[in-house]
Design a protein around this motif. Structure first.
Motif, PDB file in Angstrom:
ATOM      1  N   ALA A  55       0.826  -1.212   0.000  1.00  0.00           N
ATOM      2  CA  ALA A  55       0.000   0.000   0.000  1.00  0.00           C
ATOM      3  C   ALA A  55       0.859   1.261   0.000  1.00  0.00           C
ATOM      4  CB  ALA A  55      -0.916  -0.004   1.220  1.00  0.00           C
ATOM      5  N   ALA A  56       1.984   1.228   0.693  1.00  0.00           N
ATOM      6  CA  ALA A  56       2.839   2.412   0.825  1.00  0.00           C
ATOM      7  C   ALA A  56       3.755   2.620  -0.375  1.00  0.00           C
ATOM      8  CB  ALA A  56       3.674   2.302   2.100  1.00  0.00           C
ATOM      9  N   THR A  57       3.833   1.644  -1.270  1.00  0.00           N
ATOM     10  CA  THR A  57       4.662   1.802  -2.464  1.00  0.00           C
ATOM     11  C   THR A  57       4.169   2.998  -3.266  1.00  0.00           C
ATOM     12  OG1 THR A  57       5.074  -0.582  -2.591  1.00  0.00           O
ATOM     13  CG2 THR A  57       5.437   0.697  -4.602  1.00  0.00           C
ATOM     14  N   ILE A 112      -1.543   5.440   5.503  1.00  0.00           N
ATOM     15  CA  ILE A 112      -1.364   5.801   6.911  1.00  0.00           C
ATOM     16  C   ILE A 112      -2.395   5.082   7.773  1.00  0.00           C
ATOM     17  CG2 ILE A 112      -1.681   7.709   8.550  1.00  0.00           C
ATOM     18  CD1 ILE A 112      -0.208   9.477   6.420  1.00  0.00           C
ATOM     19  N   TYR A 113      -3.624   4.991   7.294  1.00  0.00           N
ATOM     20  CA  TYR A 113      -4.639   4.255   8.034  1.00  0.00           C
ATOM     21  C   TYR A 113      -4.274   2.779   8.166  1.00  0.00           C
ATOM     22  CZ  TYR A 113      -8.056   7.837   9.031  1.00  0.00           C
ATOM     23  OH  TYR A 113      -8.687   8.927   9.574  1.00  0.00           O
ATOM     24  N   TYR A 140       8.281   3.196  10.420  1.00  0.00           N
ATOM     25  CA  TYR A 140       9.070   3.801   9.341  1.00  0.00           C
ATOM     26  C   TYR A 140       8.178   4.148   8.163  1.00  0.00           C
ATOM     27  CZ  TYR A 140      12.104   4.138   5.247  1.00  0.00           C
ATOM     28  OH  TYR A 140      12.701   4.562   4.085  1.00  0.00           O
ATOM     29  N   LEU A 141       7.331   3.223   7.756  1.00  0.00           N
ATOM     30  CA  LEU A 141       6.477   3.469   6.586  1.00  0.00           C
ATOM     31  C   LEU A 141       5.533   4.631   6.832  1.00  0.00           C
ATOM     32  CD1 LEU A 141       5.793  -0.243   5.587  1.00  0.00           C
ATOM     33  CD2 LEU A 141       7.266   1.383   4.386  1.00  0.00           C
ATOM     34  N   ARG A 142       5.004   4.739   8.041  1.00  0.00           N
ATOM     35  CA  ARG A 142       4.154   5.892   8.364  1.00  0.00           C
ATOM     36  C   ARG A 142       4.964   7.186   8.301  1.00  0.00           C
ATOM     37  NH1 ARG A 142       0.764   5.755  13.881  1.00  0.00           N
ATOM     38  NH2 ARG A 142       2.843   6.036  14.803  1.00  0.00           N
ATOM     39  N   ALA A 143       6.184   7.155   8.790  1.00  0.00           N
ATOM     40  CA  ALA A 143       7.040   8.348   8.731  1.00  0.00           C
ATOM     41  C   ALA A 143       7.321   8.744   7.293  1.00  0.00           C
ATOM     42  CB  ALA A 143       8.351   8.078   9.471  1.00  0.00           C
ATOM     43  N   TYR A 144       7.587   7.767   6.449  1.00  0.00           N
ATOM     44  CA  TYR A 144       7.853   8.051   5.029  1.00  0.00           C
ATOM     45  C   TYR A 144       6.630   8.699   4.377  1.00  0.00           C
ATOM     46  CZ  TYR A 144       8.548   7.151   0.043  1.00  0.00           C
ATOM     47  OH  TYR A 144       8.653   7.283  -1.326  1.00  0.00           O
ATOM     48  N   PRO A 157      -3.081  17.060   8.670  1.00  0.00           N
ATOM     49  CA  PRO A 157      -3.547  16.366   9.877  1.00  0.00           C
ATOM     50  C   PRO A 157      -2.640  15.187  10.226  1.00  0.00           C
ATOM     51  CG  PRO A 157      -5.378  16.810   8.396  1.00  0.00           C
ATOM     52  CD  PRO A 157      -4.134  17.107   7.626  1.00  0.00           C
ATOM     53  N   VAL A 158      -2.183  15.167  11.466  1.00  0.00           N
ATOM     54  CA  VAL A 158      -1.388  14.042  11.961  1.00  0.00           C
ATOM     55  C   VAL A 158      -2.343  13.058  12.621  1.00  0.00           C
ATOM     56  CG1 VAL A 158       0.383  13.305  13.580  1.00  0.00           C
ATOM     57  CG2 VAL A 158       0.707  15.404  12.262  1.00  0.00           C
ATOM     58  N   ILE A 159      -2.465  11.891  12.030  1.00  0.00           N
ATOM     59  CA  ILE A 159      -3.406  10.875  12.506  1.00  0.00           C
ATOM     60  C   ILE A 159      -2.604   9.640  12.880  1.00  0.00           C
ATOM     61  CG2 ILE A 159      -5.444   9.502  11.942  1.00  0.00           C
ATOM     62  CD1 ILE A 159      -5.927  11.614   9.676  1.00  0.00           C
ATOM     63  N   VAL A 160      -2.513   9.354  14.147  1.00  0.00           N
ATOM     64  CA  VAL A 160      -1.823   8.147  14.607  1.00  0.00           C
ATOM     65  C   VAL A 160      -2.797   7.145  15.207  1.00  0.00           C
ATOM     66  CG1 VAL A 160       0.394   9.300  14.928  1.00  0.00           C
ATOM     67  CG2 VAL A 160      -1.252   9.243  16.817  1.00  0.00           C
TER      68      VAL A 160
END
Length: 442
Positions: A55-57, A112-113, A140-144, A157-160
């Motif tokens: 998904a993050a690709t 991110i979700y 790491y992937l969320r940070a990227y 918006p920062v959503i953690v």
């Protein structure tokens, strides 16, 4: 269809369906991302982590947007100056309906979700041992993903924790702080590069990305210290064959982290943007190297020139000049050792940084500089930035390099500092019921 744990009605997301704005609890996304963290356990968590990698690709145009905006390309007759490419290249009619903004925003927040679900699951499972490693990779992937957003849009918006609420934008500083927090966790808990492969997040990958982040935040000394650490401890070395970095990425001696981008999964093909139809790697030929690149970027002895740019002659005597760096479906490089050399060269005092700059130049076929070649620090910085442009051509760096050094105003498509960022997608502002605010000037 899987039932979600927490769906996403906030204006930041997704535009996947109109029902999002009414807090529907069903979401038409990939199964591995649309599950409750309670459904994830130790036996299946690796499946969901692999789904997160997919998904993050990055999508083709999202990855290359900084090259498009920064002057590395111009449009072609097939795309035209009124296409999305042409609008970014000329700076004309860039508004909240821009497809680039929409794609980058939706793809990033969707992933991110997914990352939040994996991270929450690891915390429920105790985040110890191998589970802690999973959390490190997901962090790491969320940070990227947040790095992609903050450099494109500014504060977002920062959503953690996934939520159905409409959330306002955080400040740029708060986004950077979350990125650093995630990367620090990854550095502390991921496996080393020697324990894994360049297609998985490692301590070195997280350190390399943190070095990039610190450079963006203006902490050049801190960035250089991290970059030097990666150079000294990763076991990697600069590749003597520049083309092999992209042709044989998985076995390259200098790749720190790259998304696997398998044909059977993500199947992202950068070459489709550059190669004309009917050629070896047939594509759309929507952008081509800019005149500035063709005339000024590479000298004949620079080995990077023939890898990055090629002239294709047609049977009727016409020809096309193309970006030839990418063939077919290849791993998508996020970090490699040469970037660490360039961060060291920029972040250290000139008398120390010059050694890193010269080592890179030498292996690429160029003469080494001496201190007397520069009139002062500003002149030296110009040389480092130009080397970054040569080395990292078509790898998604140029425009933000110009932004962070406040040189983007020199571009013909940038009239004021408001245009350093893209407009937020108008449909997302509408979905948020006005909670999201637009960037100034759009």
């Amino acid at each position: 269809m899987f039932r979600t744990y927490k769906s996403v009605a906030i204006g930041v997301m997704l535009g996947v369906a109109a029902t999002m704005s009414s807090c529907s609890d069903e979401l038409d996304v990939k199964p591995e991302s649309a599950v409750s963290p309670d459904q994830i356990n130790e036996s299946n968590i690796s499946f969901f982590l692999n789904g997160l990698y997919r998904a993050a690709t990055p999508e083709r145009d999202d990855y290359l947007i900084n090259d498009i905006r920064g002057g590395n390309y111009t449009w072609t007759a097939l795309s035209g100056n009124t296409s999305a490419y042409g609008r970014l290249i000329t700076g004309s009619n860039v508004d909240d309906g821009l497809s680039y903004s929409s794609s980058l925003w939706k793809n990033s927040y969707r992933s991110i979700y997914s990352a939040n679900n994996v991270i929450e699951a690891t915390e429920k499972l105790g985040a110890e041992g191998s589970i802690k490693v999973v959390k490190a990779e997901a962090s790491y992937l969320r940070a990227y993903l947040y790095y992609q957003l903050v450099t494109a849009f500014g504060g977002v918006p920062v959503i953690v924790e996934n939520t159905t609420e409409n959330l306002p934008r955080n400040s740029v500083e708060e986004v950077w702080a979350q990125i650093i927090k995630d990367l620090n966790y990854a550095i502390a808990n991921a496996r080393t590069l020697q324990e894994t492969t360049s297609s998985k997040v490692s301590k070195e990958a997280a350190t390399a990305l943190k070095a990039r982040v610190l450079l963006a935040m203006g902490d050049k000394a801190g960035a250089a210290a991290l970059a030097q650490g990666v150079i000294q401890t990763s076991g990697l070395r600069l590749a003597s064959d520049y083309g092999s970095i992209f042709r044989s990425t998985a076995s390259s001696s200098e790749v720190i982290f790259a998304f696997a981008n398998l044909k059977t999964e993500t199947n992202v093909r950068f070459s489709s943007l550059f190669w004309p139809y009917g050629t070896t790697w047939a594509g759309s030929y929507f952008v081509q190297p800019s005149t500035e690149v063709l005339e000024n970027l590479y000298t004949p002895e620079d080995v990077r020139g023939e890898v990055n740019i090629e002239t294709l002659y047609n049977a009727d005597g016409t020809y096309n000049v193309i970006v030839s760096k990418y063939w077919d479906v290849q791993p998508i490089i996020v970090s490699r050792l040469s970037e660490m050399y360039l961060i060291s060269a920029e972040g250290l005092p000139m008398d120390q940084g010059l050694a890193y700059l010269n080592e890179l130049r030498s292996i690429r076929g160029l003469e080494e500089y001496t201190a007397s070649d520069f009139s002062g620090p500003d002149d030296y910085l110009e040389a480092v930035l130009e080397e970054r442009r040569r080395e990292l051509y078509s790898e998604g760096f140029l425009f933000y390099d110009l932004v962070r050094t406040d040189k983007a105003l020199e571009l013909p498509n940038i009239q004021n500092v408001n245009q350093y960022v893209l407009p937020l997608p108008g449909d997302q502002i509408n979905l948020s019921n006005g909670v999201l605010t637009q960037n100034e000037g759009y």
